[in-house]
Design a protein around this motif. Structure first.
Motif, PDB file in Angstrom:
ATOM      1  N   ILE A   1       0.856  -1.185   0.000  1.00 56.22           N
ATOM      2  CA  ILE A   1       0.000   0.000   0.000  1.00 56.22           C
ATOM      3  C   ILE A   1       0.889   1.231   0.000  1.00 56.22           C
ATOM      4  CG2 ILE A   1      -1.758   1.312   1.248  1.00 56.22           C
ATOM      5  CD1 ILE A   1      -2.798  -1.324   0.091  1.00 56.22           C
ATOM      6  N   ALA A   2       0.739   2.062  -1.025  1.00 54.98           N
ATOM      7  CA  ALA A   2       1.507   3.304  -1.128  1.00 54.98           C
ATOM      8  C   ALA A   2       0.630   4.464  -0.673  1.00 54.98           C
ATOM      9  CB  ALA A   2       1.960   3.518  -2.561  1.00 54.98           C
ATOM     10  N   VAL A   3       1.234   5.426  -0.016  1.00 55.83           N
ATOM     11  CA  VAL A   3       0.515   6.576   0.520  1.00 55.83           C
ATOM     12  C   VAL A   3       0.922   7.809  -0.282  1.00 55.83           C
ATOM     13  CG1 VAL A   3       0.068   7.950   2.575  1.00 55.83           C
ATOM     14  CG2 VAL A   3       0.529   5.499   2.799  1.00 55.83           C
TER      15      VAL A   3
ATOM     16  N   ILE B   1      -4.337  15.539  14.332  1.00 54.58           N
ATOM     17  CA  ILE B   1      -3.308  14.577  14.709  1.00 54.58           C
ATOM     18  C   ILE B   1      -1.984  15.327  14.803  1.00 54.58           C
ATOM     19  CG2 ILE B   1      -4.481  12.595  13.679  1.00 54.58           C
ATOM     20  CD1 ILE B   1      -2.593  12.749  11.310  1.00 54.58           C
ATOM     21  N   THR B   2      -1.000  14.703  15.430  1.00 56.75           N
ATOM     22  CA  THR B   2       0.290  15.369  15.567  1.00 56.75           C
ATOM     23  C   THR B   2       1.037  15.346  14.229  1.00 56.75           C
ATOM     24  OG1 THR B   2       1.506  13.368  16.163  1.00 56.75           O
ATOM     25  CG2 THR B   2       0.462  14.605  17.975  1.00 56.75           C
ATOM     26  N   PRO B   3       1.874  16.348  13.990  1.00 53.17           N
ATOM     27  CA  PRO B   3       2.684  16.317  12.767  1.00 53.17           C
ATOM     28  C   PRO B   3       3.560  15.059  12.683  1.00 53.17           C
ATOM     29  CG  PRO B   3       2.748  18.501  13.744  1.00 53.17           C
ATOM     30  CD  PRO B   3       2.041  17.600  14.732  1.00 53.17           C
ATOM     31  N   ALA B   4       4.029  14.563  13.829  1.00 48.95           N
ATOM     32  CA  ALA B   4       4.848  13.341  13.821  1.00 48.95           C
ATOM     33  C   ALA B   4       4.034  12.146  13.341  1.00 48.95           C
ATOM     34  CB  ALA B   4       5.411  13.072  15.210  1.00 48.95           C
ATOM     35  N   ASN B   5       2.797  12.011  13.818  1.00 47.34           N
ATOM     36  CA  ASN B   5       1.958  10.890  13.376  1.00 47.34           C
ATOM     37  C   ASN B   5       1.577  11.030  11.909  1.00 47.34           C
ATOM     38  OD1 ASN B   5       2.024   9.493  15.762  1.00 47.34           O
ATOM     39  ND2 ASN B   5       0.126  10.373  16.535  1.00 47.34           N
ATOM     40  N   LEU B   6       1.354  12.255  11.456  1.00 48.21           N
ATOM     41  CA  LEU B   6       1.067  12.466  10.040  1.00 48.21           C
ATOM     42  C   LEU B   6       2.283  12.098   9.198  1.00 48.21           C
ATOM     43  CD1 LEU B   6      -0.806  13.331   7.799  1.00 48.21           C
ATOM     44  CD2 LEU B   6      -0.100  15.700   8.210  1.00 48.21           C
ATOM     45  N   ALA B   7       3.474  12.425   9.666  1.00 45.74           N
ATOM     46  CA  ALA B   7       4.696  12.076   8.932  1.00 45.74           C
ATOM     47  C   ALA B   7       4.859  10.562   8.826  1.00 45.74           C
ATOM     48  CB  ALA B   7       5.913  12.695   9.613  1.00 45.74           C
ATOM     49  N   VAL B   8       4.548   9.839   9.898  1.00 48.93           N
ATOM     50  CA  VAL B   8       4.617   8.372   9.864  1.00 48.93           C
ATOM     51  C   VAL B   8       3.675   7.828   8.798  1.00 48.93           C
ATOM     52  CG1 VAL B   8       4.053   6.277  11.174  1.00 48.93           C
ATOM     53  CG2 VAL B   8       5.406   8.073  12.237  1.00 48.93           C
ATOM     54  N   LEU B   9       2.474   8.364   8.743  1.00 48.97           N
ATOM     55  CA  LEU B   9       1.503   7.930   7.739  1.00 48.97           C
ATOM     56  C   LEU B   9       1.956   8.350   6.341  1.00 48.97           C
ATOM     57  CD1 LEU B   9      -1.222   6.675   7.072  1.00 48.97           C
ATOM     58  CD2 LEU B   9      -2.275   8.883   7.562  1.00 48.97           C
ATOM     59  N   LYS B  10       2.369   9.583   6.198  1.00 44.04           N
ATOM     60  CA  LYS B  10       2.769  10.129   4.899  1.00 44.04           C
ATOM     61  C   LYS B  10       3.960   9.391   4.305  1.00 44.04           C
ATOM     62  CE  LYS B  10       5.022  14.180   4.462  1.00 44.04           C
ATOM     63  NZ  LYS B  10       6.066  13.993   3.489  1.00 44.04           N
ATOM     64  N   ASN B  11       4.887   8.967   5.151  1.00 45.33           N
ATOM     65  CA  ASN B  11       6.085   8.293   4.673  1.00 45.33           C
ATOM     66  C   ASN B  11       5.927   6.788   4.525  1.00 45.33           C
ATOM     67  OD1 ASN B  11       7.521  10.707   4.523  1.00 45.33           O
ATOM     68  ND2 ASN B  11       8.016  10.626   6.689  1.00 45.33           N
ATOM     69  N   GLY B  12       4.702   6.286   4.713  1.00 47.93           N
ATOM     70  CA  GLY B  12       4.429   4.868   4.493  1.00 47.93           C
ATOM     71  C   GLY B  12       4.919   3.960   5.598  1.00 47.93           C
ATOM     72  N   ARG B  13       5.202   4.496   6.783  1.00 44.71           N
ATOM     73  CA  ARG B  13       5.686   3.671   7.884  1.00 44.71           C
ATOM     74  C   ARG B  13       4.568   3.216   8.810  1.00 44.71           C
ATOM     75  NH1 ARG B  13       9.391   8.074   8.362  1.00 44.71           N
ATOM     76  NH2 ARG B  13       8.400   8.504  10.352  1.00 44.71           N
ATOM     77  N   ALA B  14       3.348   3.689   8.601  1.00 43.57           N
ATOM     78  CA  ALA B  14       2.227   3.308   9.464  1.00 43.57           C
ATOM     79  C   ALA B  14       1.785   1.887   9.130  1.00 43.57           C
ATOM     80  CB  ALA B  14       1.065   4.272   9.271  1.00 43.57           C
TER      81      ALA B  14
ATOM     82  N   ASP C   1      -7.432   8.646  -3.534  1.00 40.90           N
ATOM     83  CA  ASP C   1      -6.466   9.680  -3.900  1.00 40.90           C
ATOM     84  C   ASP C   1      -5.271   9.664  -2.945  1.00 40.90           C
ATOM     85  OD1 ASP C   1      -8.112  10.642  -5.985  1.00 40.90           O
ATOM     86  OD2 ASP C   1      -9.185  11.951  -4.585  1.00 40.90           O
ATOM     87  N   LEU C   2      -5.456   9.077  -1.764  1.00 43.27           N
ATOM     88  CA  LEU C   2      -4.412   9.049  -0.745  1.00 43.27           C
ATOM     89  C   LEU C   2      -3.707   7.704  -0.647  1.00 43.27           C
ATOM     90  CD1 LEU C   2      -6.295  10.918   2.126  1.00 43.27           C
ATOM     91  CD2 LEU C   2      -4.745  11.871   0.406  1.00 43.27           C
ATOM     92  N   LEU C   3      -4.416   6.617  -0.963  1.00 43.14           N
ATOM     93  CA  LEU C   3      -3.889   5.262  -0.817  1.00 43.14           C
ATOM     94  C   LEU C   3      -4.030   4.513  -2.133  1.00 43.14           C
ATOM     95  CD1 LEU C   3      -5.634   4.366   2.556  1.00 43.14           C
ATOM     96  CD2 LEU C   3      -3.309   5.218   2.248  1.00 43.14           C
ATOM     97  N   ARG C   4      -2.998   3.745  -2.466  1.00 44.70           N
ATOM     98  CA  ARG C   4      -3.094   2.897  -3.663  1.00 44.70           C
ATOM     99  C   ARG C   4      -2.303   1.622  -3.431  1.00 44.70           C
ATOM    100  NH1 ARG C   4       1.802   3.931  -6.200  1.00 44.70           N
ATOM    101  NH2 ARG C   4       2.615   5.938  -5.563  1.00 44.70           N
ATOM    102  N   TRP C   5      -2.719   0.574  -4.119  1.00 43.40           N
ATOM    103  CA  TRP C   5      -2.060  -0.720  -4.012  1.00 43.40           C
ATOM    104  C   TRP C   5      -0.987  -0.812  -5.084  1.00 43.40           C
ATOM    105  CZ3 TRP C   5      -1.750  -4.835  -7.489  1.00 43.40           C
ATOM    106  CH2 TRP C   5      -1.217  -6.013  -6.964  1.00 43.40           C
ATOM    107  N   GLU C   6       0.188  -1.331  -4.693  1.00 43.31           N
ATOM    108  CA  GLU C   6       1.270  -1.614  -5.629  1.00 43.31           C
ATOM    109  C   GLU C   6       1.605  -3.089  -5.531  1.00 43.31           C
ATOM    110  OE1 GLU C   6       4.631   0.724  -4.495  1.00 43.31           O
ATOM    111  OE2 GLU C   6       3.976   2.449  -5.647  1.00 43.31           O
ATOM    112  N   ALA C   7       1.996  -3.679  -6.635  1.00 38.86           N
ATOM    113  CA  ALA C   7       2.435  -5.074  -6.603  1.00 38.86           C
ATOM    114  C   ALA C   7       3.619  -5.192  -5.657  1.00 38.86           C
ATOM    115  CB  ALA C   7       2.825  -5.537  -8.001  1.00 38.86           C
ATOM    116  N   GLU C   8       3.712  -6.288  -4.936  1.00 42.74           N
ATOM    117  CA  GLU C   8       4.756  -6.481  -3.928  1.00 42.74           C
ATOM    118  C   GLU C   8       6.152  -6.337  -4.520  1.00 42.74           C
ATOM    119  OE1 GLU C   8       6.148  -6.681  -0.250  1.00 42.74           O
ATOM    120  OE2 GLU C   8       4.024  -6.915  -0.622  1.00 42.74           O
TER     121      GLU C   8
END
Length: 100
Positions: A3-5, A27-40, A61-68
């Motif tokens: 899943i790409a963000v 939400i906190t900017p730190a939690n948004l960064a975790v989500l934005k950078n695909g680490r969530a 528009d925010l989330l998409r599936w990519e082949a593994e």
């Protein structure tokens, strides 16, 4: 993860900063960064809905599936001797004195 963000894409389209989005979503900017950078590992539907409301977009528009294979190729370090079998090297720590 396959899943790409794409939050950064929507932020650029809306000319909005991470700090402003975090504040408007609640939400906190730190939690948004975790989500934005695909680490969530997960995102609450309430958070996703708030992101969509503020950014005036759809979840797709925010989330998409990519082949593994494509997702893994993006993450693998080039020619660093990293293992390719999906296993990490075992790590050992010395035992504290007197623990045996």
């Amino acid at each position: 993860m396959p899943i790409a963000v794409d939050i950064d894409v929507m932020l650029a389209r809306r000319k909005m900063s991470v700090g402003e989005l975090a504040e408007r979503v609640g939400i906190t900017p730190a939690n948004l960064a975790v989500l934005k950078n695909g680490r969530a590992k997960a995102v609450r539907f309430a958070t996703l809905a708030a992101l969509c409301e503020v950014l005036e977009c759809q979840p797709g528009d925010l989330l998409r599936w990519e082949a593994e294979e494509a997702a893994q190729a993006d993450r693998e370090p080039a020619a660093t001797g990293a293992r390719t079998d999906g296993e990490s090297s075992p790590r050992t720590r010395p035992s504290p004195p007197g623990s045996r």
